[in-house]
Every structure is written in structure tokens, then in C-alpha cells.
Motif scaffolding. Structure first.
Motif, PDB file in Angstrom:
ATOM      1  N   ARG A 101      66.079  45.422  61.797  1.00 14.18           N
ATOM      2  CA  ARG A 101      67.351  45.917  62.322  1.00 14.18           C
ATOM      3  C   ARG A 101      67.165  46.646  63.646  1.00 14.18           C
ATOM      4  O   ARG A 101      67.954  46.512  64.581  1.00 14.18           O
ATOM      5  CB  ARG A 101      67.991  46.863  61.305  1.00 14.18           C
ATOM      6  CG  ARG A 101      69.387  47.298  61.684  1.00 14.18           C
ATOM      7  CD  ARG A 101      70.311  46.101  61.752  1.00 14.18           C
ATOM      8  NE  ARG A 101      71.659  46.463  62.156  1.00 14.18           N
ATOM      9  CZ  ARG A 101      72.624  45.572  62.354  1.00 14.18           C
ATOM     10  NH1 ARG A 101      72.372  44.276  62.223  1.00 14.18           N
ATOM     11  NH2 ARG A 101      73.828  45.945  62.722  1.00 14.18           N
TER      12      ARG A 101
ATOM     13  N   GLY B  26      66.601  38.454  58.955  1.00 11.50           N
ATOM     14  CA  GLY B  26      68.012  38.508  58.576  1.00 11.50           C
ATOM     15  C   GLY B  26      68.644  39.843  58.915  1.00 11.50           C
ATOM     16  O   GLY B  26      69.814  39.901  59.320  1.00 11.50           O
ATOM     17  N   ALA B  27      67.885  40.922  58.762  1.00 11.53           N
ATOM     18  CA  ALA B  27      68.430  42.246  59.086  1.00 11.53           C
ATOM     19  C   ALA B  27      68.773  42.352  60.569  1.00 11.53           C
ATOM     20  O   ALA B  27      69.734  43.034  60.952  1.00 11.53           O
ATOM     21  CB  ALA B  27      67.423  43.333  58.698  1.00 11.53           C
TER      22      ALA B  27
ATOM     23  N   ILE C 292      63.476  45.596  56.469  1.00 10.53           N
ATOM     24  CA  ILE C 292      64.887  45.572  56.885  1.00 10.53           C
ATOM     25  C   ILE C 292      65.138  46.543  58.040  1.00 10.53           C
ATOM     26  O   ILE C 292      65.803  46.202  59.026  1.00 10.53           O
ATOM     27  CB  ILE C 292      65.790  45.886  55.678  1.00 10.53           C
ATOM     28  CG1 ILE C 292      65.743  44.714  54.689  1.00 10.53           C
ATOM     29  CG2 ILE C 292      67.218  46.160  56.111  1.00 10.53           C
ATOM     30  CD1 ILE C 292      66.406  44.988  53.364  1.00 10.53           C
TER      31      ILE C 292
ATOM     32  N   ILE D 180      72.274  40.478  61.422  1.00 10.36           N
ATOM     33  CA  ILE D 180      73.574  40.972  60.938  1.00 10.36           C
ATOM     34  C   ILE D 180      74.363  41.534  62.114  1.00 10.36           C
ATOM     35  O   ILE D 180      73.846  42.339  62.886  1.00 10.36           O
ATOM     36  CB  ILE D 180      73.367  42.068  59.876  1.00 10.36           C
ATOM     37  CG1 ILE D 180      72.617  41.500  58.668  1.00 10.36           C
ATOM     38  CG2 ILE D 180      74.703  42.641  59.435  1.00 10.36           C
ATOM     39  CD1 ILE D 180      72.228  42.554  57.651  1.00 10.36           C
TER      40      ILE D 180
ATOM     41  N   TRP E 217      76.217  48.063  55.373  1.00 11.80           N
ATOM     42  CA  TRP E 217      75.939  46.632  55.503  1.00 11.80           C
ATOM     43  C   TRP E 217      74.481  46.314  55.158  1.00 11.80           C
ATOM     44  O   TRP E 217      74.166  45.310  54.505  1.00 11.80           O
ATOM     45  CB  TRP E 217      76.243  46.164  56.925  1.00 11.80           C
ATOM     46  CG  TRP E 217      77.680  45.855  57.164  1.00 11.80           C
ATOM     47  CD1 TRP E 217      78.568  46.578  57.924  1.00 11.80           C
ATOM     48  CD2 TRP E 217      78.438  44.763  56.616  1.00 11.80           C
ATOM     49  NE1 TRP E 217      79.821  46.007  57.891  1.00 11.80           N
ATOM     50  CE2 TRP E 217      79.766  44.885  57.099  1.00 11.80           C
ATOM     51  CE3 TRP E 217      78.126  43.705  55.777  1.00 11.80           C
ATOM     52  CZ2 TRP E 217      80.772  43.984  56.761  1.00 11.80           C
ATOM     53  CZ3 TRP E 217      79.118  42.793  55.436  1.00 11.80           C
ATOM     54  CH2 TRP E 217      80.421  42.932  55.922  1.00 11.80           C
ATOM     55  N   LEU E 218      73.572  47.175  55.607  1.00 11.12           N
ATOM     56  CA  LEU E 218      72.147  46.938  55.332  1.00 11.12           C
ATOM     57  C   LEU E 218      71.846  47.062  53.840  1.00 11.12           C
ATOM     58  O   LEU E 218      71.013  46.322  53.308  1.00 11.12           O
ATOM     59  CB  LEU E 218      71.279  47.915  56.129  1.00 11.12           C
ATOM     60  CG  LEU E 218      71.204  47.682  57.636  1.00 11.12           C
ATOM     61  CD1 LEU E 218      70.247  48.681  58.283  1.00 11.12           C
ATOM     62  CD2 LEU E 218      70.772  46.261  57.960  1.00 11.12           C
TER      63      LEU E 218
ATOM     64  N   ILE F  64      71.248  41.664  48.321  1.00  7.85           N
ATOM     65  CA  ILE F  64      71.321  40.192  48.302  1.00  7.85           C
ATOM     66  C   ILE F  64      69.956  39.583  48.611  1.00  7.85           C
ATOM     67  O   ILE F  64      69.507  38.631  47.945  1.00  7.85           O
ATOM     68  CB  ILE F  64      72.377  39.708  49.316  1.00  7.85           C
ATOM     69  CG1 ILE F  64      73.768  40.163  48.878  1.00  7.85           C
ATOM     70  CG2 ILE F  64      72.335  38.190  49.458  1.00  7.85           C
ATOM     71  CD1 ILE F  64      74.836  39.937  49.932  1.00  7.85           C
ATOM     72  N   ALA F  65      69.281  40.133  49.628  1.00 13.94           N
ATOM     73  CA  ALA F  65      67.972  39.598  50.015  1.00 13.94           C
ATOM     74  C   ALA F  65      66.951  39.745  48.885  1.00 13.94           C
ATOM     75  O   ALA F  65      66.083  38.885  48.712  1.00 13.94           O
ATOM     76  CB  ALA F  65      67.471  40.318  51.272  1.00 13.94           C
TER      77      ALA F  65
ATOM     78  N   TYR G  18      73.045  43.915  52.306  1.00 18.02           N
ATOM     79  CA  TYR G  18      72.097  42.848  52.663  1.00 18.02           C
ATOM     80  C   TYR G  18      70.797  42.977  51.875  1.00 18.02           C
ATOM     81  O   TYR G  18      70.239  41.987  51.386  1.00 18.02           O
ATOM     82  CB  TYR G  18      71.802  42.894  54.168  1.00 18.02           C
ATOM     83  CG  TYR G  18      70.655  42.002  54.566  1.00 18.02           C
ATOM     84  CD1 TYR G  18      70.809  40.621  54.627  1.00 18.02           C
ATOM     85  CD2 TYR G  18      69.392  42.535  54.853  1.00 18.02           C
ATOM     86  CE1 TYR G  18      69.755  39.801  54.972  1.00 18.02           C
ATOM     87  CE2 TYR G  18      68.338  41.719  55.199  1.00 18.02           C
ATOM     88  CZ  TYR G  18      68.519  40.353  55.257  1.00 18.02           C
ATOM     89  OH  TYR G  18      67.465  39.539  55.582  1.00 18.02           O
TER      90      TYR G  18
END
Length: 255
Positions: A104, A146-147, A100, A150, A169-170, A176-177, A173
Motif C-alpha cells: 500500500r 493487490g494492496a 499489505i 486498491i 478498505w485494507l 478477502i486476501a 482486502y
């Protein structure tokens, strides 16, 4: 150049759709041949060309310098070591923190590559190759990508409030991930996970709502409440503890 990039993105998207279809086949198949389990290796081998296409295209497009390649290799090696060290510890998956943060800091393509290469390298070193490896590579690649997708990526590392919002937010995420990763890895193997006569078994001729309902219960009792929850907690706590300084350090190593 733009047309070339679009063609590459098209191939990457096509390979991703193919992989997603391979994950979700139990929800759309209308029959389960008795020899289906024996065909699993064949299905996995069908994913290998897609893996090669994705990795080669992303390496060509995302790795634009020797520094980027070196950083990708370093993070993949660290991720592989972390994954091997935590394997079998009740769902403890600290490797998601690295995927992540890497995705990011350097974008979706880098994150996708980092996820794929981390799983491949750890499987080679650990000897954990199997029919599940190709699925894990794609799923981990999606976690890293996905990271990077965002919204709200900060450009000013001195803005403390923005950094805190980004890490919040991370963390969300990452939680959820963690659950989605577990559900995806359950989905492709679900028809073979339990016998044919239980209330959570795959129905070869069942409707989509019926099979979705059965799969929901199956994944809830087999991993969501246990392994996936531990992974979500590990990822969330890890990002909360080291997310800000790690992102700051990664961004200082400009590509």
C-alpha cells in the motif's frame, strides 16, 4: 522508455498468467495420470524461470535506488522473521499485515517483490523449501501487489477521515486476501490431497462445475473454516491496531 516499460510489464504479466495456470490446472485438466504426483517437482521447476523473470524485471523497474533496495530488504527480513515466529500456530499469519502495508505504501510492484522475497527468505532461514514454495511466493506477491492496486490511496497524511477509510478498505482486502490465499494454495494440490473415492475428490474427467463444487467443499472443510479464518482475523485485527501509524511511518520514509 515507455516501450521498454511496456515490454517489461508484458513479461511480468505473462509470468503471472503462467503461474495462475499452474495453480488452476486441476480445473482444466481432463485426466490425472497415476504418476502425476511424482511430476509435481517438475511442474514446480517449470515455475522457477517465471519467478526469476518476474523478480529480475521488478527489481530493475521498482527498485530505483539504494534506499528502496534497503527498505525492501528490511521489510522482507521483518516479514520473514514474523512468518517464522508464527509458523504452525493454527493459521496465525501476521506476515500478511506487513505485505499489505508495504504494498500500500510503495505500490504494486514493491508489494509483489516484498511478498516474493519474504517467502523466499523465510523458507531459506526456516528450511521450509518444498514444491509449495514457488506457489507461495507468487500468491504472497499477489497479496502485496493487490494492496497497492486498491483505489483511494491518500496523499495527505493529515486527513484523519481519509486514513480511517483507507484502513477500512485494507482490512476488508486483508480478510478477502487471506481466504483467497488459502484457496489458491489448496487448489494446485487438491488432486493429491485426498483419495480418489470421496465426495470432495478431484474428478479427472469431470466437468468444470462438478470440480468447482467439489473443490469448494474441499477447501471449506480443510482450511477455510479453520486456518484461513484465523489468518483473516489476525490480518484484520493487526491492520486495525497498527495500520494507521505504520502506514504513516512508511510514507514518511519516501523512496
Amino acid at each position: 522508455m515507455i516501450e521498454r516499460l511496456n515490454v517489461k510489464n508484458g513479461f511480468v504479466l505473462l509470468a503471472t498468467v503462467l503461474a495462475a495456470s499452474a495453480f488452476a490446472w486441476p480445473l482444466f485438466a481432463t485426466a490425472l495420470p497415476q504418476q502425476a504426483q511424482a511430476a509435481v517437482p517438475v511442474v514446480v521447476f517449470a515455475l522457477v524461470p517465471a519467478l526469476i523473470v518476474v523478480i529480475s524485471l521488478l527489481l530493475d523497474g521498482a527498485v530505483s535506488s539504494s534506499k528502496t533496495l534497503a527498505l525492501l530488504g528490511l521489510l522482507a527480513a521483518v516479514g520473514a522473521a514474523v512468518r517464522i515466529a508464527s509458523t504452525g500456530v493454527g493459521g496465525f499469519e501476521a506476515v500478511f499485515i506487513i505485505l499489505i502495508l508495504g504494498g500500500r505504501a510503495y505500490g504494486a510492484r514493491f508489494g509483489f517483490l516484498l511478498g516474493m522475497l519474504t517467502i523466499a527468505l523465510s523458507s531459506i532461514l526456516w528450511g521450509g523449501f518444498g514444491p509449495w514454495t514457488a506457489f507461495q511466493m507468487f500468491a504472497a506477491g499477489w497479496v502485496g501487489a493487490g494492496a497497492g492496486l486498491i483505489p483511494g490511496r491518500i496523499t495527505c497524511v493529515a486527513d484523519k477521515a481519509a486514513r480511517r477509510r483507507e484502513i477500512t478498505w485494507l482490512i476488508a482486502y486483508g480478510v478477502i486476501a487471506s481466504y483467497l490465499f488459502g484457496a489458491l494454495m489448496n487448489l494446485w494440490f487438491w488432486p493429491f490431497g485426498v483419495g480418489p473415492e470421496t465426495s470432495i475428490s478431484y474428478l479427472p474427467a469431470g466437468s468444470l462445475p462438478d470440480n468447482l463444487s467439489r473443490f469448494g467443499v474441499y477447501t471449506l472443510v480443510t482450511s477455510t473454516l479453520t486456518w484461513d479464518t484465523v489468518r483473516a482475523l489476525t490480518t484484520g485485527i493487526g491492520l486495525a491496531l497498527i495500520g494507521v501509524p505504520a502506514l504513516k511511518a512508511l510514507r514518511r520514509a519516501k523512496l
